[in-house]
Design a protein around this motif. Structure first.
Motif, PDB file in Angstrom:
ATOM      1  N   PHE A 144       0.820  -1.204   0.000  1.00 27.34           N
ATOM      2  CA  PHE A 144       0.000   0.000   0.000  1.00 27.34           C
ATOM      3  C   PHE A 144       0.863   1.267   0.000  1.00 27.34           C
ATOM      4  O   PHE A 144       0.462   2.305   0.505  1.00 27.34           O
ATOM      5  N   LYS A 171      -4.376   5.251  -7.516  1.00 28.18           N
ATOM      6  CA  LYS A 171      -5.687   4.702  -7.909  1.00 28.18           C
ATOM      7  C   LYS A 171      -5.610   3.192  -8.134  1.00 28.18           C
ATOM      8  O   LYS A 171      -6.566   2.462  -7.850  1.00 28.18           O
ATOM      9  N   GLN A 215      -5.731   1.528  -4.801  1.00 25.72           N
ATOM     10  CA  GLN A 215      -7.089   1.519  -4.271  1.00 25.72           C
ATOM     11  C   GLN A 215      -7.902   0.309  -4.749  1.00 25.72           C
ATOM     12  O   GLN A 215      -8.886  -0.069  -4.114  1.00 25.72           O
ATOM     13  N   GLN A 216      -7.462  -0.284  -5.861  1.00 25.52           N
ATOM     14  CA  GLN A 216      -8.194  -1.433  -6.409  1.00 25.52           C
ATOM     15  C   GLN A 216      -7.776  -2.754  -5.777  1.00 25.52           C
ATOM     16  O   GLN A 216      -8.384  -3.792  -6.052  1.00 25.52           O
ATOM     17  N   PHE A 254      -7.456  -3.186   0.425  1.00 24.55           N
ATOM     18  CA  PHE A 254      -7.127  -1.789   0.708  1.00 24.55           C
ATOM     19  C   PHE A 254      -8.259  -1.139   1.496  1.00 24.55           C
ATOM     20  O   PHE A 254      -9.425  -1.214   1.106  1.00 24.55           O
ATOM     21  N   GLY A 279      -8.122   2.234   2.555  1.00 21.43           N
ATOM     22  CA  GLY A 279      -8.105   3.687   2.473  1.00 21.43           C
ATOM     23  C   GLY A 279      -6.850   4.336   3.040  1.00 21.43           C
ATOM     24  O   GLY A 279      -6.735   5.565   3.031  1.00 21.43           O
ATOM     25  N   GLY A 317     -11.860   8.038  -1.429  1.00 20.48           N
ATOM     26  CA  GLY A 317     -11.452   6.726  -0.950  1.00 20.48           C
ATOM     27  C   GLY A 317     -10.136   6.716  -0.202  1.00 20.48           C
ATOM     28  O   GLY A 317      -9.784   5.711   0.421  1.00 20.48           O
ATOM     29  N   ILE A 318      -9.379   7.807  -0.255  1.00 24.06           N
ATOM     30  CA  ILE A 318      -8.134   7.897   0.514  1.00 24.06           C
ATOM     31  C   ILE A 318      -8.448   8.544   1.858  1.00 24.06           C
ATOM     32  O   ILE A 318      -8.838   9.716   1.926  1.00 24.06           O
ATOM     33  N   SER A 350      -2.760   9.327   4.077  1.00 27.18           N
ATOM     34  CA  SER A 350      -1.494   8.880   3.488  1.00 27.18           C
ATOM     35  C   SER A 350      -0.394   9.134   4.509  1.00 27.18           C
ATOM     36  O   SER A 350      -0.253  10.244   5.016  1.00 27.18           O
TER      37      SER A 350
END
Length: 616
Positions: free
Chosen positions: A308, A346, A349-350, A354, A356, A415-416, A419
């Protein structure tokens, strides 16, 4: 969420080759690591970059070298060449501790098994391949080959070793990051160019009879002391390593020659730094970002750490004397475009699990994104190994605004949730002031943003030591710089009612470090309320400045004698000070300090008292 098919990975077996509809392979790669199809894993990068050029590539991960060698035979002979990689780490660092004990876990192997690769896979794999297919070129790469391309001290054998080309029998070696080199090599062989004519490709190394060699072009040539001379006189090895480092960090480097027996090791100069578009291309390839399906249900520790995370740049201008990252990747920073970074976020994210949270938006150092020389012409004339030691170069652009923009752009994606910055932060860059008030204000803003929004409870930094004398040998900033940064970190935490920790990394046994220095480190860190956990003994890794100083006894840049803890007893005597608070260590430490006539440090270590106010 995308549904992946087996054919979305590069093939690893004959059946997978057939599923691709291929009758012949152009390149076969043998890797010491498990095959994880991710841009942080070297075999995947080389395989995908060749695939993007139209070549048919297969990977044989962790081949069995102890049976009937069927793993080396199962895919047959490639049309162009074999590639051999020990993996993402030097195999000996990966397998053994600083005390030369077998590690309990191999991070690049399924379920962490520690018996899936030989010592020195570059040598072991290449010898097997050359025995089975003597007429097919073998190209060695990865950090193990890169940092063993010339005469180097090997800690595990405790001797000066020849170029790994001599022991492996590989036809050519690619050092550093190999995408551009492997593409040119494949194109030339595909055109029908004879392998012996490929003598000028940048970032390659080859072995040739000394009597037959002549300079193939106008590139300047530097001749090193021979391997035999370095064995006879350690100072000559120290002189060599300085030249090697300087030439590795120049825009316009010389070709390096080193005599070995009756042959010459020829090191062609490196490529200029990659462009943004070239680096984007490498990261934008069709990775699944997942381990190969053959590992279903198995844990690959290194993958768990980075799955991630997103790497946003390459290179490091820190030039730390003990570090192989900058030695392998070079000091010039190449950064990815914002578009490429967001595209990869992105893709992360798939991934099926994951939630977020990105574990890292970083690189070899967390905060060097988009940094480089303000005037490139000055950089082209420079051969300093570090742009920030002994002081930050006035030509260095230290603007953190592009990095702040990346953080905020990533965090704004749907969706994040958060970080984090898991890479090590260069806090000396955060404390640096320039003549541009806008840049300085942005640096303060970045520091605040980093500590407030991007720390997952613990921020990693690497002061490495407290002694300025030792830090100078390491090419690290004064410990006073760390103290200043800690004060800022604590202030911002109080301001936002956060309870985050600063986690400092320290090294014992580094060249220039004496037992007394370690005792003073223990006292200082105690006074700062640190109970150290992120610590390590210095491990001499091939072809770093610190390693050659440790072996030769001379600092390669001054040729002055430098002390190193060489014996196991001396190394353990230094390491014990990290753990002064363990009751079993107390008597030994007190006895040691009295022998050093430093009873004053005994009182400071084992007398209860308040932390010094200056650190608050």
């Amino acid at each position: 969420m995308k549904e992946w098919k087996l054919t979305d990975w590069l093939p690893t077996t004959k059946k997978e080759v057939e599923l691709k509809g291929w009758n012949e392979l152009d390149v076969i790669l043998f890797s010491g690591d498990a095959y994880v199809d991710h841009p942080s894993f070297s075999a995947a990068v080389i395989g995908r970059i060749l695939e993007a050029e139209g070549y048919k590539v297969a990977i044989v991960p962790q081949p069995n070298w102890r049976d009937d060698l069927r793993d080396f035979k199962k895919l047959g002979k490639p049309r162009l060449f074999f590639g051999v990689s020990a993996g993402c780490m030097d195999s000996m660092v990966n397998k053994y501790t600083a005390n030369k004990r077998l590690r309990s876990e191999d991070a690049y192997t399924p379920d962490g098994r520690n018996d899936m690769r030989p010592d020195y896979p570059t040598i072991a794999y290449t010898r097997i391949v050359k025995e089975i297919y003597p007429d097919v070129p073998v190209i060695a790469g990865s950090i193990e080959a890169s940092m063993r391309r010339l005469t180097h001290y090997d800690y595990w054998q405790d001797k000066l070793c020849k170029s790994i080309l001599c022991d492996s029998g590989a036809d050519m070696l690619i050092y550093g990051m190999g995408e551009k080199t492997i593409i040119q090599l494949a194109r030339e062989l595909d055109k029908g160019t004879h392998f012996n004519q490929l003598r000028t490709i940048p970032q390659t190394v080859y072995l040739t009879p000394e009597k037959r060699w002549n300079n193939p072009d106008e590139t300047p040539v530097i001749r090193l002391h021979s391997h035999q001379e370095c064995i006879r006189e350690k100072q000559k090895q120290a002189e060599n390593i300085r030249i090697i480092e300087e030439e590795s960090n120049k825009y316009n480097a010389s070709r390096i020659l080193q005599p070995v027996d009756d042959s010459l090791v020829v090191v062609n100069p490196p490529w200029p730094p990659m462009s943004e578009s070239e680096l984007d291309h490498s990261f934008d390839l069709s990775y699944t970002r997942l381990p190969h399906p053959k590992y279903k249900g198995k844990r690959i520790p290194a993958y768990d750490m980075i799955k991630f995370s997103v790497n946003i740049h390459r290179g490091c201008f820190g030039g730390c004397a003990f570090c192989t990252i900058s030695a392998h990747q070079g000091k010039f920073i190449t950064s990815r475009s914002k578009e490429s970074i967001l595209k990869e976020v992105k893709a992360v994210q798939q991934l099926p699990d994951f939630k977020g949270y990105l574990s890292d938006l970083g690189g070899p150092s967390a905060n060097m994104y988009k940094m480089g020389g303000k005037e490139e012409e000055k950089c082209k004339r420079c051969k300093r190994p570090s742009c920030i030691h002994p002081k930050i170069c006035p030509n260095l652009n230290t603007d953190h605004r592009p990095l702040l923009d990346i953080y905020r752009s990533v965090d704004s994606l749907p969706g994040i949730k958060k970080s984090f910055i898991g890479s090590g932060v260069r806090y000396d860059l955060l404390l640096h002031t320039t003549e541009d008030p806008v840049v300085d204000k942005c640096t303060e803003e970045y520091t605040h943003e980093l500590i407030k929004n991007h720390v997952s409870g613990r921020l990693k930094v690497a002061p490495e030591h407290t002694s300025d004398q030792v830090l100078s040998v390491m090419r690290k900033p004064s410990f006073e710089t760390f103290i200043r940064f800690k004060q800022i970190f604590d202030r911002i935490n109080r301001q936002h009612n956060l309870r985050q920790q600063l986690i400092p990394y320290f090294i014992s046994g580094h060249p220039g470090c004496k037992e007394e220095d370690m005792a003073e480190l223990a006292v200082l860190t105690k006074q700062m309320d640190f109970q150290l956990e992120q610590v390590q003994d210095f491990t001499p890794t091939p072809m770093t400045i610190a390693t050659e100083a440790w072996y030769t006894g001379f600092h390669p840049y001054t040729l002055k004698p430098v002390y190193s803890a060489r014996t196991q007893k001396e190394k353990l005597a230094q390491r014990q000070y990290f753990f002064w608070y363990i009751p079993e260590n107390r008597k030994q430490i007190i006895d040691s300090l009295r022998k050093l006539k430093r009873s004053d440090l005994v009182d400071k270590l084992f007398t209860r008292g308040k932390s010094l106010k200056r650190y608050k």
